[in-house]
Design a protein around this motif. Structure first.
Motif, PDB file in Angstrom:
ATOM      1  N   PRO A   1       0.822  -1.215   0.000  1.00  0.00           N
ATOM      2  CA  PRO A   1       0.000   0.000   0.000  1.00  0.00           C
ATOM      3  C   PRO A   1       0.853   1.261   0.000  1.00  0.00           C
ATOM      4  O   PRO A   1       2.067   1.208   0.238  1.00  0.00           O
ATOM      5  CB  PRO A   1      -0.776  -0.125   1.305  1.00  0.00           C
ATOM      6  N   GLN A   2       0.222   2.360  -0.261  1.00  0.00           N
ATOM      7  CA  GLN A   2       0.895   3.641  -0.124  1.00  0.00           C
ATOM      8  C   GLN A   2       0.966   4.023   1.357  1.00  0.00           C
ATOM      9  O   GLN A   2       0.269   3.474   2.197  1.00  0.00           O
ATOM     10  CB  GLN A   2       0.138   4.705  -0.915  1.00  0.00           C
ATOM     11  N   LYS A   3       1.854   4.935   1.676  1.00  0.00           N
ATOM     12  CA  LYS A   3       1.956   5.597   2.976  1.00  0.00           C
ATOM     13  C   LYS A   3       2.640   4.785   4.078  1.00  0.00           C
ATOM     14  O   LYS A   3       3.434   5.324   4.845  1.00  0.00           O
ATOM     15  CB  LYS A   3       0.572   6.053   3.480  1.00  0.00           C
ATOM     16  N   ILE A   4       2.337   3.486   4.198  1.00  0.00           N
ATOM     17  CA  ILE A   4       2.838   2.697   5.328  1.00  0.00           C
ATOM     18  C   ILE A   4       3.807   1.633   4.832  1.00  0.00           C
ATOM     19  O   ILE A   4       3.485   0.862   3.931  1.00  0.00           O
ATOM     20  CB  ILE A   4       1.679   2.049   6.112  1.00  0.00           C
ATOM     21  N   ASP A   5       4.992   1.578   5.431  1.00  0.00           N
ATOM     22  CA  ASP A   5       6.059   0.709   4.938  1.00  0.00           C
ATOM     23  C   ASP A   5       6.054  -0.697   5.529  1.00  0.00           C
ATOM     24  O   ASP A   5       6.690  -1.599   4.977  1.00  0.00           O
ATOM     25  CB  ASP A   5       7.432   1.350   5.204  1.00  0.00           C
ATOM     26  N   ASN A   6       5.375  -0.904   6.655  1.00  0.00           N
ATOM     27  CA  ASN A   6       5.369  -2.255   7.238  1.00  0.00           C
ATOM     28  C   ASN A   6       3.974  -2.877   7.233  1.00  0.00           C
ATOM     29  O   ASN A   6       3.646  -3.699   8.076  1.00  0.00           O
ATOM     30  CB  ASN A   6       5.963  -2.262   8.653  1.00  0.00           C
ATOM     31  N   LEU A   7       3.192  -2.492   6.232  1.00  0.00           N
ATOM     32  CA  LEU A   7       1.877  -3.092   6.015  1.00  0.00           C
ATOM     33  C   LEU A   7       1.869  -3.768   4.653  1.00  0.00           C
ATOM     34  O   LEU A   7       2.198  -3.153   3.638  1.00  0.00           O
ATOM     35  CB  LEU A   7       0.784  -2.020   6.065  1.00  0.00           C
ATOM     36  N   LEU A   8       1.535  -5.049   4.632  1.00  0.00           N
ATOM     37  CA  LEU A   8       1.327  -5.794   3.401  1.00  0.00           C
ATOM     38  C   LEU A   8      -0.137  -6.198   3.308  1.00  0.00           C
ATOM     39  O   LEU A   8      -0.814  -6.352   4.332  1.00  0.00           O
ATOM     40  CB  LEU A   8       2.205  -7.046   3.355  1.00  0.00           C
ATOM     41  N   VAL A   9      -0.614  -6.362   2.097  1.00  0.00           N
ATOM     42  CA  VAL A   9      -2.014  -6.714   1.881  1.00  0.00           C
ATOM     43  C   VAL A   9      -2.082  -8.033   1.129  1.00  0.00           C
ATOM     44  O   VAL A   9      -1.409  -8.217   0.111  1.00  0.00           O
ATOM     45  CB  VAL A   9      -2.744  -5.613   1.091  1.00  0.00           C
ATOM     46  N   ALA A  10      -2.866  -8.954   1.639  1.00  0.00           N
ATOM     47  CA  ALA A  10      -3.069 -10.243   0.986  1.00  0.00           C
ATOM     48  C   ALA A  10      -4.567 -10.427   0.723  1.00  0.00           C
ATOM     49  O   ALA A  10      -5.391  -9.602   1.103  1.00  0.00           O
ATOM     50  CB  ALA A  10      -2.532 -11.373   1.860  1.00  0.00           C
ATOM     51  N   GLY A  11      -4.912 -11.527   0.077  1.00  0.00           N
ATOM     52  CA  GLY A  11      -6.319 -11.807  -0.145  1.00  0.00           C
ATOM     53  C   GLY A  11      -6.966 -10.855  -1.133  1.00  0.00           C
ATOM     54  O   GLY A  11      -6.335 -10.337  -2.041  1.00  0.00           O
ATOM     55  N   LYS A  12      -8.262 -10.594  -0.908  1.00  0.00           N
ATOM     56  CA  LYS A  12      -9.063  -9.860  -1.883  1.00  0.00           C
ATOM     57  C   LYS A  12      -8.812  -8.358  -1.897  1.00  0.00           C
ATOM     58  O   LYS A  12      -9.419  -7.652  -2.691  1.00  0.00           O
ATOM     59  CB  LYS A  12     -10.547 -10.142  -1.613  1.00  0.00           C
ATOM     60  N   SER A  13      -7.951  -7.863  -1.037  1.00  0.00           N
ATOM     61  CA  SER A  13      -7.723  -6.413  -0.978  1.00  0.00           C
ATOM     62  C   SER A  13      -6.447  -5.979  -1.679  1.00  0.00           C
ATOM     63  O   SER A  13      -6.007  -4.845  -1.520  1.00  0.00           O
ATOM     64  CB  SER A  13      -7.695  -5.951   0.486  1.00  0.00           C
ATOM     65  N   ILE A  14      -5.838  -6.859  -2.480  1.00  0.00           N
ATOM     66  CA  ILE A  14      -4.688  -6.427  -3.251  1.00  0.00           C
ATOM     67  C   ILE A  14      -5.151  -5.451  -4.329  1.00  0.00           C
ATOM     68  O   ILE A  14      -6.347  -5.276  -4.565  1.00  0.00           O
ATOM     69  CB  ILE A  14      -3.923  -7.621  -3.866  1.00  0.00           C
TER      70      ILE A  14
END
Length: 677
Positions: free
Chosen positions: A583-596
């Protein structure tokens, strides 16, 4: 095929229908409440939010990499689609299934299901090669996680019945330092969990204070390691609706994307965030020897104008019952309807119901949408500290519960059909609704613990090479459509249509851009987009359950949103790009599943079981790799299209671990992708 055939079920009478009543309707407004001092602090290398298939896969790979993994889930089952959401019928494509080309954990899941039952399909369903009982999905995955922790010497901390309430970030907002969670259990003297449906408990679950139903524990999740120059832990949003994406307020899309050369089949010339795919409370019903007594739910007439078999070729009760049959003690005689072969239902058979014009709830306006937009979150106070309540409309959940219970009554007693007219639907009273804490769904009310979600918030990735407005995977990246028909020539402007044909030119793109070839004379490439940062795979059709035009969705004569199904159809096997998970803005957040980072149309394919696992495996591996190498995920892709040595190292690791990043024999020089069906 040898299968275990004993099953203990507790059934509850139709009086449970009264659990969902208008008396529970209340205005949905978040009230910011200050947290009490956390009851405990828990350290993690990786905090996985959401225990669905993507979350389990993230945890699985993190544990095999020796990491300390904390896994939270709003229900008390892991597995999401195959357990708490009740959709325990694996959606797979024939070629991928025949070649068994999946992530290692997904292959292990299929193997353990087969081992448990003596075969993959104890329900003898016809929609899939594997239909089984939801509670067994939870048990199998729970054991897989424990085995992964032992094998990889990782540490699993499992937090059922837990929601994330707030985030603590650095002053510049780039790092999440802590996540505040609320875990609940039954209050003293209260009914067990899973007694009441979600609409009656969700707001309570997000309140810090104890209640008559719940005793709460406040947990503060923090990193295990001390702060360094790069992130020292990772949070992975594997929730069903992109909950952390909404709470963290990173850029995202919701609903329909505006029509463009990248999304040419969009049903709208502008973005419509209220029209997301329908969501469904599944339930289980059992065929009986004798007719059962069925009481009409008090709300049935409100929803009866909606129910339908949908198409004449599907207008068969046995066909619908066996579609997702999850348990079949004995095989009935073979029959055929609408060109589909299946075995006749017999007493003791159990079917899970998930039907578009049945228990799908499909709101599509600002008055009834389920997943709140950013504007709605702001106006309801959910973006202020302590104000987060999950980001969902409770009233939409309640009505979805009602439409599902009403659908069961329609199946067994209904005589109307909203799409096919009179004389099609006949009563089928020899069935009972399965409810009780020991029933397939594990709830006293008989509905799934959480609705099956097809679409949530979808992040907009960071601006990158070829994606100046933020990375996204679009319709044309995966669709098999050739876009050469009159509709696109007439609907799109000449310049937009030219851009579309240019984007689909494949190896001849350069010649088109330089003017050496007319884009209309170039054959459409016969493959999906190949991403240099691919870290996972998926394959499924672009499958729509469109929102309805008017509010409420169940209104008599209502229709599906015009044009929503235009984008539906076959897709080429596709890849999961790492940029789609950052995602934008946050460096230690990854997104998995249906929200990619996928578009509305692409998301209709990027949502099924094996994709969720592959995305989770990629997230878990990436998080562990980033921690080991002291590098943030965005740094693996920020120099593309230049060679990124560490990205190549990550991709090599994934493939060595049997988590493939590409399908066999699929390259820009291979024009035989049509063979993948």
């Amino acid at each position: 095929m040898k299968m275990k055939r004993s099953l203990s079920l507790l059934t509850v009478s139709s009086t449970l229908l009264s659990f969902i009543a208008p008396s529970f309707i209340a205005p949905y407004q978040a009230i910011a409440t200050p947290p009490r001092t956390p009851d405990k602090t828990v350290n993690c290398d990786v905090l996985v939010v959401g225990g669905g298939l993507s979350g389990v896969a993230t945890a699985y790979e993190g544990l095999l990499a020796g990491k300390r993994v904390c896994l939270t889930e709003i229900t008390d089952w892991v597995g999401g689609q195959i357990s708490a959401q009740g959709t325990s019928a694996l959606d797979e494509r024939p070629t991928q299934r025949r070649r068994l080309f999946y992530s290692r954990g997904y292959l292990e899941l299929r193997k353990r299901i087969k081992d448990k039952y003596g075969g993959l399909n104890p329900g003898d369903c016809w929609v899939s090669d594997s239909c089984f009982l939801p509670r067994d999905g939870h048990k199998v995955l729970n054991k897989m996680l424990k085995d992964a922790a032992r094998e990889g010497r990782g540490k699993l901390r499992w937090f059922p019945n837990t929601v994330i309430k707030d985030l603590e970030t650095t002053s510049d907002g780039k790092i999440i330092n802590a996540a505040i969670a609320i875990q609940h259990k039954p209050a003293k003297g209260a009914a067990p969990l899973n007694t009441s449906p979600l609409s009656q408990t969700i707001e309570d679950a997000y309140n810090y204070d104890d209640s008559s139903k719940f005793a709460k524990t406040i947990i503060r999740f923090t990193p295990k390691r001390k702060q360094s120059n790069s992130p020292n832990w990772y949070i992975v949003d594997a929730s069903e609706t992109g909950e952390i994406v909404g709470l963290a307020d990173v850029p995202y899309r919701l609903g329909i994307d505006e029509r463009s050369y990248l999304e040419p089949s969009s049903s709208s010339i502008s973005n419509d965030p209220y029209c997301t795919q329908g969501f469904t409370y599944t339930f289980a019903m059992e065929a009986t020897q004798n007719a059962q007594k069925h009481d009409m739910p008090p709300f049935y007439m409100q929803y009866s104008p909606y129910y339908s078999y949908e198409l004449q070729r599907l207008a068969s009760f046995p066909l619908v019952f066996t579609y997702r049959r999850i348990w079949s003690p004995q095989q009935g005689a073979q029959m055929t309807f609408g060109g589909i072969n299946f075995s006749t239902p017999t007493p003791g058979d159990i079917s899970m119901q998930n039907w578009t014009w049945g228990n799908d709830y499909r709101p599509g306006t600002s008055q009834d949408n389920l997943i709140y937009t950013r504007q709605q979150l702001q106006s309801s106070g959910q973006l202020v500290p302590g104000g987060w309540k999950g980001g969902l409309r409770t009233e939409a959940l309640r009505k979805a519960e009602e439409i599902s219970l009403g659908y069961f009554y329609w199946l067994v007693a209904g005589t109307t059909d909203s799409q096919l007219g009179e004389g099609v639907k006949k009563p089928h009273p020899n069935h009972r609704f399965l409810s009780g804490l020991n029933s397939p769904m594990g709830t006293a009310h008989g509905l799934s613990k959480y609705p099956y979600m097809r679409e949530g918030r979808r992040i907009i990735g960071r601006p990158s090479w070829g994606h100046s407005k933020g990375f996204m995977i679009w319709e044309i990246d995966i669709s098999r459509r050739d876009y050469n028909d009159e509709y696109y020539r007439k609907t799109l402007s000449p310049s937009t249509y030219r851009s579309l044909r240019t984007a689909l030119a494949g190896l001849e793109t350069t010649s088109v851009i330089l003017g050496r070839k007319d884009p209309s004379s170039v054959a459409r490439r016969t493959r999906s987009t190949i991403f240099p940062d691919a870290i996972g795979i998926g394959h499924y059709a672009i499958d729509f359950h469109p929102c309805m035009t008017k509010s409420p969705p169940e209104a008599a004569g209502n229709t599906e949103r015009k044009g929503e199904r235009r984008g539906a159809g076959q897709a080429y096997p596709f890849q999961i790009a790492l940029r789609a998970m950052i995602p934008q803005k946050i460096d230690n957040l990854l997104v998995a599943g249906k929200s990619i980072a996928t578009s509305h149309i692409a998301a209709a394919a990027y949502r099924v079981h094996s994709f969720e696992w592959s995305a989770g495996a990629a997230a878990g591996t990436t998080a562990a790799f980033a921690l080991k190498n002291n590098i943030a995920p965005y740094q693996l892709v920020d120099e593309l299209p230049k060679i990124e040595p560490k990205l190549i190292e990550l991709q090599r690791l994934l493939n060595q671990n049997n988590n493939p990043t590409a399908f066999p024999d699929t390259s820009i020089f291979n024009e035989k992708w049509d063979d993948w069906r």
